[in-house]
Design an enzyme around this catalytic site. Structure first.
Site, PDB file in Angstrom:
ATOM      1  N   ASN A   1      -6.822  -8.646   4.976  1.00 31.37           N
ATOM      2  CA  ASN A   1      -6.341  -7.904   6.145  1.00 31.37           C
ATOM      3  C   ASN A   1      -7.550  -7.255   6.829  1.00 31.37           C
ATOM      4  O   ASN A   1      -8.139  -6.315   6.295  1.00 31.37           O
ATOM      5  CB  ASN A   1      -5.334  -6.844   5.678  1.00 31.37           C
ATOM      6  CG  ASN A   1      -4.804  -5.986   6.819  1.00 31.37           C
ATOM      7  OD1 ASN A   1      -5.324  -6.020   7.933  1.00 31.37           O
ATOM      8  ND2 ASN A   1      -3.784  -5.198   6.539  1.00 31.37           N
TER       9      ASN A   1
ATOM     10  N   CYS B   1      -4.089  -1.625  12.476  1.00 36.75           N
ATOM     11  CA  CYS B   1      -3.815  -3.070  12.450  1.00 36.75           C
ATOM     12  C   CYS B   1      -3.200  -3.571  13.747  1.00 36.75           C
ATOM     13  O   CYS B   1      -3.174  -4.784  13.986  1.00 36.75           O
ATOM     14  CB  CYS B   1      -2.916  -3.411  11.272  1.00 36.75           C
ATOM     15  SG  CYS B   1      -3.703  -3.050   9.705  1.00 36.75           S
TER      16      CYS B   1
ATOM     17  N   HIS C   1      -0.210 -10.605  12.752  1.00 34.88           N
ATOM     18  CA  HIS C   1      -1.214  -9.844  11.990  1.00 34.88           C
ATOM     19  C   HIS C   1      -1.140 -10.209  10.511  1.00 34.88           C
ATOM     20  O   HIS C   1      -0.063 -10.231   9.907  1.00 34.88           O
ATOM     21  CB  HIS C   1      -0.955  -8.344  12.177  1.00 34.88           C
ATOM     22  CG  HIS C   1      -1.711  -7.507  11.207  1.00 34.88           C
ATOM     23  ND1 HIS C   1      -3.077  -7.593  11.074  1.00 34.88           N
ATOM     24  CD2 HIS C   1      -1.296  -6.590  10.298  1.00 34.88           C
ATOM     25  CE1 HIS C   1      -3.461  -6.754  10.134  1.00 34.88           C
ATOM     26  NE2 HIS C   1      -2.409  -6.134   9.645  1.00 34.88           N
TER      27      HIS C   1
HETATM   28  O1  UT7 Z   1      -1.644  -3.963   7.753  1.00 35.85           O
HETATM   29  C1  UT7 Z   1      -0.450  -3.288   7.981  1.00 35.85           C
HETATM   30  C2  UT7 Z   1      -0.170  -2.238   6.975  1.00 35.85           C
HETATM   31  N1  UT7 Z   1      -0.073  -2.690   5.615  1.00 35.85           N
HETATM   32  C3  UT7 Z   1       1.046  -3.281   5.174  1.00 35.85           C
HETATM   33  O2  UT7 Z   1       1.930  -3.567   5.924  1.00 35.85           O
HETATM   34  C4  UT7 Z   1       1.147  -3.503   3.688  1.00 35.85           C
HETATM   35  C5  UT7 Z   1       2.585  -3.724   3.325  1.00 35.85           C
HETATM   36  N2  UT7 Z   1       2.810  -3.789   1.877  1.00 35.85           N
HETATM   37  C6  UT7 Z   1       2.430  -4.840   1.113  1.00 35.85           C
HETATM   38  O3  UT7 Z   1       1.828  -5.789   1.577  1.00 35.85           O
HETATM   39  C7  UT7 Z   1       2.887  -4.833  -0.316  1.00 35.85           C
HETATM   40  O4  UT7 Z   1       3.791  -3.777  -0.524  1.00 35.85           O
HETATM   41  C8  UT7 Z   1       1.708  -4.685  -1.332  1.00 35.85           C
HETATM   42  C9  UT7 Z   1       0.869  -5.950  -1.351  1.00 35.85           C
HETATM   43  C10 UT7 Z   1       0.836  -3.510  -0.967  1.00 35.85           C
HETATM   44  C11 UT7 Z   1       2.254  -4.477  -2.730  1.00 35.85           C
HETATM   45  O5  UT7 Z   1       3.116  -5.552  -3.083  1.00 35.85           O
HETATM   46  P1  UT7 Z   1       4.576  -5.275  -3.650  1.00 35.85           P
HETATM   47  O6  UT7 Z   1       5.141  -6.581  -3.977  1.00 35.85           O
HETATM   48  O7  UT7 Z   1       5.294  -4.421  -2.662  1.00 35.85           O
HETATM   49  O8  UT7 Z   1       4.247  -4.495  -4.968  1.00 35.85           O
HETATM   50  P2  UT7 Z   1       4.732  -3.023  -5.391  1.00 35.85           P
HETATM   51  O9  UT7 Z   1       3.895  -1.985  -4.722  1.00 35.85           O
HETATM   52  O10 UT7 Z   1       6.209  -2.948  -5.258  1.00 35.85           O
HETATM   53  O11 UT7 Z   1       4.361  -3.059  -6.910  1.00 35.85           O
HETATM   54  C12 UT7 Z   1       4.994  -3.973  -7.837  1.00 35.85           C
HETATM   55  C13 UT7 Z   1       4.354  -3.818  -9.191  1.00 35.85           C
HETATM   56  C14 UT7 Z   1       4.262  -2.367  -9.638  1.00 35.85           C
HETATM   57  O12 UT7 Z   1       4.446  -2.345 -11.036  1.00 35.85           O
HETATM   58  P3  UT7 Z   1       5.869  -1.960 -11.650  1.00 35.85           P
HETATM   59  O13 UT7 Z   1       6.168  -0.578 -11.142  1.00 35.85           O
HETATM   60  O14 UT7 Z   1       6.828  -2.985 -11.141  1.00 35.85           O
HETATM   61  O15 UT7 Z   1       5.604  -2.026 -13.130  1.00 35.85           O
HETATM   62  C15 UT7 Z   1       2.850  -1.968  -9.310  1.00 35.85           C
HETATM   63  O16 UT7 Z   1       2.368  -0.946 -10.143  1.00 35.85           O
HETATM   64  O17 UT7 Z   1       3.001  -4.294  -9.145  1.00 35.85           O
HETATM   65  C16 UT7 Z   1       2.111  -3.257  -9.576  1.00 35.85           C
HETATM   66  N3  UT7 Z   1       0.888  -3.403  -8.799  1.00 35.85           N
HETATM   67  C17 UT7 Z   1      -0.133  -4.165  -9.184  1.00 35.85           C
HETATM   68  N4  UT7 Z   1      -0.331  -4.912 -10.271  1.00 35.85           N
HETATM   69  C18 UT7 Z   1      -1.485  -5.602 -10.359  1.00 35.85           C
HETATM   70  C19 UT7 Z   1       0.595  -2.838  -7.591  1.00 35.85           C
HETATM   71  N5  UT7 Z   1      -0.623  -3.249  -7.172  1.00 35.85           N
HETATM   72  C20 UT7 Z   1      -1.094  -4.063  -8.156  1.00 35.85           C
HETATM   73  C21 UT7 Z   1      -2.285  -4.794  -8.297  1.00 35.85           C
HETATM   74  N6  UT7 Z   1      -2.430  -5.556  -9.422  1.00 35.85           N
HETATM   75  N7  UT7 Z   1      -3.268  -4.800  -7.376  1.00 35.85           N
END
Ligand code: UT7
Length: 339
Positions: free
Chosen positions: A287, A110, A257
């Site tokens: 992305n 990225c 980005h």
């Molecule tokens: O391009 C440069 C590199 N990439 C990045 O920098 C990505 C950086 N990270 C992010 O953008 C975010 O961390 C994500 C978008 C990937 C995830 O968002 P988040 O708010 O950090 O969610 P999380 O991983 O903390 O998950 C929160 C909850 C979890 O459930 P519980 O444990 O709270 O019950 C996950 O299992 O959301 C759940 N979850 C989903 N639910 C529905 C994770 N992905 C999904 C999904 N749909 N697609």
């Protein structure tokens, strides 16, 4: 002497994939994806279409925008090249009718646009080239497991390209200085484990042994990456502003980005940049890794969000980990909307 942006172009695959389309086979919802990432839809390559095709289309538009049919070198930033070997850039140069110019790929995920731009600028600064076509191109959705809800909603395919020419530092479009950095101790936070020499050599031969299917796809630790992305882009932005002698108030447009709209907003908040100075297009494209910043610039230029004379701060973060930032004053450019 400086490298000046004289052309800008982009390309997106025709296939629009909405969150609802994805959620037919993915354990997720449109609401979750849009709220947590800002993404409503993305483009995906069709069967038979590849990074090369997107790079050629974006490159042709950048050359047209610059009013040129020749350059001295081609650099492609991509982490989803058509094949592990060779680089895609020579084929791109050939397809564009640019002859036997030097052409190579650069893999910086990225932050590929920032690393690649620094590299292209370096060719001009060192006198190796007077003009460079630099393309960030990705068909990265092919590297993502469509059943993995942690990664499948986030990525999109596309390409963005700039033409750089020799110029002077006080001209609009003159690029730099740069701040670039990396932290390999966190490499595993965002990685595709299989396919490289580590996995191959472990089998003792050139043919891979049994590899768990998920290892052919991207692994991502979202939460720690999120924290790193905000910290690194904010610190790198500050460093480059210091280097050029601008304050945050001097920045008209922040082109960060597009990893996640919440990350972009959090970086802006860290920098105390008001929301109206923050360019965002992730909603429509997701992305797109190395294509993210040039597609964002193109979108902003076409929509009049970015006008000649604007002072622009560019910043990116990604796998490696790696990050980078630069600044420029927006030049007069002929731009064409990417449809
Ligand atoms: O391009 C440069 C590199 N990439 C990045 O920098 C990505 C950086 N990270 C992010 O953008 C975010 O961390 C994500 C978008 C990937 C995830 O968002 P988040 O708010 O950090 O969610 P999380 O991983 O903390 O998950 C929160 C909850 C979890 O459930 P519980 O444990 O709270 O019950 C996950 O299992 O959301 C759940 N979850 C989903 N639910 C529905 C994770 N992905 C999904 C999904 N749909 N697609």
């Amino acid at each position: 002497m400086a490298a000046v942006i004289s052309g800008l172009g982009g390309a997106l695959p025709a296939d629009v994939v909405t969150n609802d389309d994805l959620c037919r086979t993915l354990d997720s919802t449109h609401e979750w994806i849009e709220t947590r990432t800002g993404i409503s839809e993305r483009r995906m390559v069709a069967k038979g279409q590849s990074t090369r095709d997107l790079a050629v289309a974006a490159g042709a538009r950048a050359l047209k925008s610059a009013g040129r049919d020749a350059v001295d070198a081609v650099v492609v930033a991509t982490t989803s090249a058509d094949r592990l070997c060779p680089a895609v850039a020579p084929e791109v140069a050939h397809e564009l009718g640019l002859g036997t110019v030097p052409a190579y790929d650069l893999t910086s995920a990225c932050s590929g646009f920032l690393y690649g731009l620094a590299s292209a600028v370096g060719h001009i600064a060192s006198g190796v080239a007077d003009s460079v076509l630099f393309i960030g191109a990705e068909a990265f959705t092919t590297m993502v497991n469509p059943e993995d809800r942690a990664t499948a909603p986030i990525f999109g395919d596309g390409a963005g390209a700039v033409v750089l020419r020799r110029g002077t530092p006080d001209e609009p479009g003159a690029v730099g200085p740069f701040d670039l950095g990396s932290d390999g101790s966190l490499a595993d936070l965002l990685a595709i484990p299989a396919g490289g020499s580590r996995q191959r050599s472990a089998t003792g031969g050139p043919v891979a042994g049994p590899v768990p299917t998920e290892d052919w796809y991207l692994h991502m630790e979202g939460r720690p990456l999120y924290v790193q992305a905000v910290e690194r882009m904010a610190a790198s932005s500050r460093a480059v502003l210091d280097r050029v002698g601008w304050s945050v108030r001097d920045v008209d447009v922040f082109a960060g980005h597009q990893a996640n709209v919440r990350i972009v907003r959090a970086v802006a908040e860290e920098l105390e940049l008001p929301e109206e100075r923050v360019a965002v297009n992730i909603g429509r494209v997701g992305n797109t890794l190395a294509a993210s910043v040039p597609l964002l610039l193109l979108d902003a230029a076409v929509n009049g969000r970015l006008v000649p004379g604007n002072r622009v701060l560019l910043s990116a973060f990604g796998a490696g980990l790696s990050w980078g930032s630069t600044v420029l004053t927006w030049p007069e450019l002929r731009v064409e909307e990417v449809v």
